[in-house]
Design an enzyme around this catalytic site. Structure first.
Site, PDB file in Angstrom:
ATOM      1  N   SER A 102       0.813  -1.213   0.000  1.00  0.00           N
ATOM      2  CA  SER A 102       0.000   0.000   0.000  1.00  0.00           C
ATOM      3  C   SER A 102       0.852   1.270   0.000  1.00  0.00           C
ATOM      4  O   SER A 102       1.600   1.522  -0.933  1.00  0.00           O
ATOM      5  CB  SER A 102      -0.961  -0.055   1.188  1.00  0.00           C
ATOM      6  OG  SER A 102      -1.952   0.939   1.086  1.00  0.00           O
TER       7      SER A 102
ATOM      8  N   ASP B 221      10.637   4.800  -9.844  1.00  0.00           N
ATOM      9  CA  ASP B 221      10.251   5.394 -11.124  1.00  0.00           C
ATOM     10  C   ASP B 221      11.087   6.615 -11.483  1.00  0.00           C
ATOM     11  O   ASP B 221      11.291   6.915 -12.666  1.00  0.00           O
ATOM     12  CB  ASP B 221       8.770   5.778 -11.095  1.00  0.00           C
ATOM     13  CG  ASP B 221       7.854   4.590 -11.356  1.00  0.00           C
ATOM     14  OD1 ASP B 221       8.373   3.474 -11.497  1.00  0.00           O
ATOM     15  OD2 ASP B 221       6.629   4.777 -11.406  1.00  0.00           O
TER      16      ASP B 221
ATOM     17  N   LYS C 216      -0.580  -4.000  -3.501  1.00  0.00           N
ATOM     18  CA  LYS C 216      -1.877  -3.406  -3.148  1.00  0.00           C
ATOM     19  C   LYS C 216      -1.947  -2.005  -3.765  1.00  0.00           C
ATOM     20  O   LYS C 216      -1.390  -1.055  -3.235  1.00  0.00           O
ATOM     21  CB  LYS C 216      -2.068  -3.318  -1.639  1.00  0.00           C
ATOM     22  CG  LYS C 216      -3.424  -2.734  -1.222  1.00  0.00           C
ATOM     23  CD  LYS C 216      -3.570  -2.673   0.284  1.00  0.00           C
ATOM     24  CE  LYS C 216      -4.916  -2.081   0.688  1.00  0.00           C
ATOM     25  NZ  LYS C 216      -5.015  -0.644   0.340  1.00  0.00           N
TER      26      LYS C 216
END
Length: 553
Positions: free
Chosen positions: A295, A306, A320
């Site tokens: 999460s 990224d 999640k």
């Protein structure tokens, strides 16, 4: 005659049915203006509660009905009863009112595991190893204690008072404590892992996480953190989304996208790094993750990956990628309803695929990471979504659809595992023995080992100590292996007991430091930071194969 009787019986049934309808029809006026499905549900509940032959508990029916509906949705939508709601909210707000101890129930004895610094218990002299025997006028020894019952006795409104009576060795001590606000810390460990390299562990994302993290960075900077930082998110199941994006923003340039949220009824929302506040845009960074990292923790690690800002080390995260709104209900209960998906800055949806209503299958898929060997070998990682994305600075290939794949894979290490010692640990014998030993020898231990480093390097359990632990284990129905203790058993027993003793003598953070000395992920993180230009920079610049994570064996 038989035909006439049957006719009368059916006629009576029809009369009963018509009377029922006559009484019920006026209720339909209440349902004008709402959807047919809502009206149907209201009608059903009304009919059952008013006309069912036996008395029913309407509240229980509603609770079970809500749970049944939610079970047909995604695996993370959930119902939280009013009784459980307070504990859940405390975890997110990061505070409650009480006396400030961490406790353990060992064979019906209430033991103080830790007195939280500057909380009422610690300020009044309570310490780890104290055995609580009475709370106010209630004797708590031998009454079948539970964690929830102890919590209820010790917590209460701020400013209220409670008497706590405890044994320390042979002395009975009496503490009159005034309850106060007790923080539930997100940052539960921080230390210098090597010269110039800091370490911070987070156990959750609560309302105060970003502030706690910034305070930890400041403290580590004062201790000389210049070469790099390790952020440990292993086992961190997430929490408040905005705290994760705020924390990611510390390491990214102002305006950098940290998260995108999209839902059917929720307006798209983009989160970006802010200009103000603490910034660490250049400090070399490693993020530790495992299969229980989920999460909000995946939001943070996904943003770092990224933007090619740091190296993610460990194993594939949980996966999640759903956002829940927590909705309060009139009786104090809560619903957590999934309202959106979240996407990492490169556009990845990292939610593990699922079928509506198939929570069992979802859990089975996670368990198969162990049974099919994924946690032991990167080659066993199975991606159901093969769509690839590119990182935003150097264009490395990354994937979605089932967690964050680490840049450097570290397998789960079971080479030093001992099932026998694990059983002793599960019945509480290792913790119990360490508390008794420290309680009886604290003065000598503190004098001989003034800090954690001296204790770790100098203290060793003697054979008599191990024999005592083994004998106590037998009394707790943990038999000695038929072939006797192996070298591995003895080594793991020493390691686990010393960990509990470090926590009792020094701090939880010191215990984490001690345990991390055997962590493959920590060894890999330190090696990356100590050889940053040679090892980490090529990974971040895409000069190593981005199709699969680097494997560390």
């Amino acid at each position: 005659m038989r035909t006439k009787f049957v006719g009368v019986r059916y006629a009576w049934s029809a009369v009963c049915f018509m009377l029922f309808l006559a009484n019920a029809l006026p209720l339909h006026a209440q349902w004008k203006g709402i959807s047919p499905a809502d009206a149907k549900m209201l009608a059903f509940l009304n009919y059952v509660t008013h006309y069912y032959v036996d008395t029913v508990n309407e509240g229980q029916l509603v609770e079970k009905g809500i749970q049944a509906v939610l079970q047909q949705l995604d695996p993370h939508s959930a119902y939280i009863s009013a009784k459980e709601a307070q504990d859940v909210n405390e975890e997110l707000t990061g505070t409650f009112s009480g006396i400030g101890i961490e406790f353990s129930i060992q064979r019906d004895t209430l033991l103080v595991v830790n007195a939280i610094p500057n909380a009422p218990a610690e300020r009044n002299g309570m310490r780890a190893g104290d055995r609580i025997i009475r709370i106010d006028t209630l004797d708590v020894a031998g009454i079948g204690l539970t964690n929830s019952r102890v919590t209820k006795l010790l917590r209460g409104p701020k400013g209220t008072k409670v008497w706590v009576h405890a044994l320390r060795q042979m002395d009975t001590l009496h503490f009159r404590l005034t309850r106060d606000d007790i923080p539930i810390h997100s940052v539960d460990a921080q230390y210098m892992a090597a010269p110039g390299i800091g370490y911070v562990r987070l156990n959750r994302y609560a309302l105060n996480t970003e502030k706690e993290f910034i305070d930890a960075l400041s403290a580590l900077r004062k201790k000389g953190m210049k070469r790099g930082l390790i952020i440990d998110l292993r086992g961190n199941g997430g929490g408040i989304m905005q705290q994760a994006t705020g924390m990611a923003g510390i390491f990214l340039p102002a305006g950098a996208r940290t998260l995108v949220v999209r839902g059917r009824a929720v307006p798209p929302q983009e989160f970006t790094a802010q200009r103000l506040g603490t910034k660490e845009e250049k400090l070399p960074l490693v993020v530790l993750v495992d299969e229980y990292t989920a999460s909000a923790s995946e939001i943070f690690s996904g943003a770092i990956q990224d933007w090619d800002r740091g190296i993610v080390v460990g194993r594939r995260t949980f996966g999640k990628g759903l956002v829940q709104n927590q909705v309060p209900l009139p009786d104090g209960s809560l619903m957590r309803i999934t309202v959106a998906h979240y996407y990492t800055p490169s556009g990845r949806l990292i939610q593990t695929p699922y079928e509506l209503g198939d929570t069992q299958g979802y859990r089975k898929g996670f368990a198969e990471r162990y049974t099919k060997g994924e946690v032991f070998s990167a080659d066993s990682i199975h991606r159901t979504d093969t769509t690839s994305y590119r990182t935003l600075r150097t264009g490395r290939r990354v994937y979605g659809g089932g967690g964050i794949l680490p840049d450097v894979f570290v397998p789960l290490d079971t080479t030093e595992w001992s099932e026998y010692v694990s059983k002793l640990d599960r019945v509480g014998e290792l913790n119990q023995w360490s508390l008794r030993y420290v309680d009886a020898n604290r003065g000598r231990l503190v004098k001989q080992y003034p800090n954690q480093e001296r204790f770790v390097s100098g203290f060793t359990l003697q054979k008599a100590d191990i024999d005592t632990i083994v004998a106590q284990g037998v009394s707790q129905k943990v038999p000695v292996p038929e072939a006797g203790l192996t070298t591995r058993d003895t080594a793991m027993l020493q390691w686990r007991v010393k960990a509990y003793m470090v926590r009792t003598l020094f701090s939880f953070s010191d215990m984490v430091h001690y345990l991390n000395a055997r962590s493959g992920e920590m060894r890999e993180a330190l090696d990356l930071l100590e050889h940053w230009d040679k090892r980490a920079v090529p990974i971040l610049e895409g000069k190593k194969d981005g199709k699969s994570p680097t494997v560390k064996k």
